[in-house]
Design an enzyme around this catalytic site. Structure first.
Site, PDB file in Angstrom:
ATOM      1  N   HIS A 280      45.688  61.706  79.802  1.00  0.00           N
ATOM      2  CA  HIS A 280      45.622  60.270  79.521  1.00  0.00           C
ATOM      3  C   HIS A 280      44.206  59.720  79.564  1.00  0.00           C
ATOM      4  O   HIS A 280      44.006  58.518  79.725  1.00  0.00           O
ATOM      5  CB  HIS A 280      46.528  59.517  80.501  1.00  0.00           C
TER       6      HIS A 280
ATOM      7  N   CYS B 210      26.805  55.813  66.927  1.00  0.00           N
ATOM      8  CA  CYS B 210      26.900  55.204  65.594  1.00  0.00           C
ATOM      9  C   CYS B 210      26.443  53.752  65.566  1.00  0.00           C
ATOM     10  O   CYS B 210      26.301  53.166  64.493  1.00  0.00           O
ATOM     11  CB  CYS B 210      28.328  55.309  65.058  1.00  0.00           C
TER      12      CYS B 210
END
Length: 234
Positions: free
Chosen positions: A106, A137
């Site tokens: 998780h 990015c």
């Protein structure tokens, strides 16, 4: 080759002071889980959800691994490549204990993820303010690296492969999970042998599917589990 798969839930970290969601005094009594741990809530109240995980990250900073975490770390080092550690937990106590590898089904609280490019990186116990840009990015889409309700859990594919491999002389050891999220009793039926360790019986689990059942704290069960695993692995 004989091998062992450990699969743990919140119960293994409870003795280290990390609150579980479902137990008395747990996080579900403080929060509506669907308001802090769901994809829908994150879309509606992004900053509120980010702060919930910031708080959990701050709380994690001083928590230490217990005897159960350290037991798994010792076994991984003693039997390289033959002890797989899979957890539903998002804390870093296995890493602090020295585990060589842990699959976090998780996600991990001490990491951030970019929603644009998908890259993941360590942030330790720092906060996510919601204004950061991805270091890879440049997108302003940084979030916690945690799988919430109604989100994809890509690491489950590794879990299912591990379960299938249990048929080849594998042992499954389940520690501290209610069985509500994962059908661990069904997984046990794939294994040549299996151990279940919970503090008390769980109505959602068929304990008859397990070879050995230990109703006691994980730290008390750890020496017994370690001995049984060593007997299997030789």
């Amino acid at each position: 080759m004989r091998h062992v798969v450990f699969l743990s839930g919140a119960g293994i970290s409870a003795e280290s002071g990390i609150k579980t969601f479902r137990d008395a005094g747990g996080l579900w009594e403080e929060y509506d889980v669907m308001e802090v741990c769901s994809a829908e809530a994150f879309r509606r109240r992004r900053q509120f959800v980010l702060e919930f995980y910031n708080k959990r990250r701050r709380d994690l900073a001083d928590k230490l691994p217990n005897a159960a975490h350290r037991m798994i770390a010792r076994l991984q080092k003693a039997f390289p490549g033959r002890v797989q550690n899979i957890t539903q937990n998002i804390d870093d106590l296995f890493e602090k204990a020295g585990c060589l590898e842990t699959i976090h089904l998780h996600g991990e609280l001490t990491k951030a993820r970019c929603e644009h490019c998908g890259r993941v990186w360590d942030i330790g116990y720092g906060e996510i303010a919601g204004t950061e840009r991805c270091p890879f990015c440049g997108a302003a889409k940084v979030r916690h690296h945690v799988v919430m309700f109604n989100e994809a859990a890509p690491e489950y594919s590794r879990l299912y492969r591990a379960v299938e491999a249990l048929a080849d002389e594998g042992m499954l050891v389940v520690i501290g999970t209610s069985g509500l999220v994962l059908p661990v009793d069904s997984f046990a039926r794939f294994a040549a042998s299996s151990i279940l360790n919970n503090l008390e019986p769980q109505p959602s689990l068929d304990e008859g599917a397990f070879t050995t059942v230990l109703h006691e704290p994980a730290t008390a069960a750890a020496p017994k589990i370690e001995r049984m695993v060593k007997e299997v692995l030789g």
